[in-house]
Design an enzyme around this catalytic site. Structure first.
Site, PDB file in Angstrom:
ATOM      1  CE1 TYR A 175      -2.091   9.273 -13.646  1.00  0.00           C
ATOM      2  CE2 TYR A 175      -3.425   8.221 -11.964  1.00  0.00           C
ATOM      3  CZ  TYR A 175      -2.321   8.967 -12.324  1.00  0.00           C
ATOM      4  OH  TYR A 175      -1.451   9.406 -11.358  1.00  0.00           O
ATOM      5  CG  HIS A 232      -0.992   4.737 -11.814  1.00  0.00           C
ATOM      6  ND1 HIS A 232      -1.110   5.523 -12.938  1.00  0.00           N
ATOM      7  CD2 HIS A 232      -0.050   5.325 -11.046  1.00  0.00           C
ATOM      8  CE1 HIS A 232      -0.279   6.543 -12.851  1.00  0.00           C
ATOM      9  NE2 HIS A 232       0.387   6.446 -11.708  1.00  0.00           N
ATOM     10  CD1 TRP A 256       5.455   6.904 -14.055  1.00  0.00           C
ATOM     11  CD2 TRP A 256       5.091   4.793 -14.667  1.00  0.00           C
ATOM     12  NE1 TRP A 256       4.160   6.587 -13.709  1.00  0.00           N
ATOM     13  CE2 TRP A 256       3.914   5.293 -14.080  1.00  0.00           C
ATOM     14  CE3 TRP A 256       5.099   3.476 -15.130  1.00  0.00           C
ATOM     15  CZ2 TRP A 256       2.750   4.536 -13.943  1.00  0.00           C
ATOM     16  CZ3 TRP A 256       3.938   2.724 -14.990  1.00  0.00           C
ATOM     17  CH2 TRP A 256       2.786   3.254 -14.407  1.00  0.00           C
TER      18      TRP A 256
END
Length: 103
Positions: free
Chosen positions: A18, A22, A75
């Site tokens: 994650y 990002h 996304w």
């Protein structure tokens, strides 16, 4: 300026992935968020529950539903394997009510 907070759920074992995704957020997605008046956007993780807590500032009266845009849907699909999602790949989110603020 309005502050908005919500929570999402990360699947167990995907903290590093994650963060990696990002850290390399797509420039066109970042530009879209900024153009929509979203700023000071942060996401925190409660590792005990895998709950993601997001907070962002919104400026203006943007009523555009960003979820209808192709880059946002792309996304969502990219993130769907590591988060709890709805059938359209959007993250399952729960809005949070502000109960205290100290400027």
């Amino acid at each position: 300026m309005q502050r908005v907070a919500f929570k999402m759920k990360l699947k167990p074992g995907f903290k590093e992935e994650y963060q990696k995704r990002h850290a390399a957020i797509w420039p066109e997605l970042k530009q879209l968020l900024q153009a929509a008046g979203i700023s000071d956007y942060a996401i925190f993780l409660d590792e005990e529950t895998n709950t993601l807590f997001a907070v962002q500032k919104l400026s203006g009266q943007s009523s555009q539903d960003l979820g209808n845009l192709a880059i946002v849907q792309k996304w969502w699909a990219y993130m769907a394997d590591i988060m709890d999602t709805n059938p359209d790949n959007s993250p399952v989110t729960t809005p949070l009510q502000e109960v205290f603020y100290l400027p």
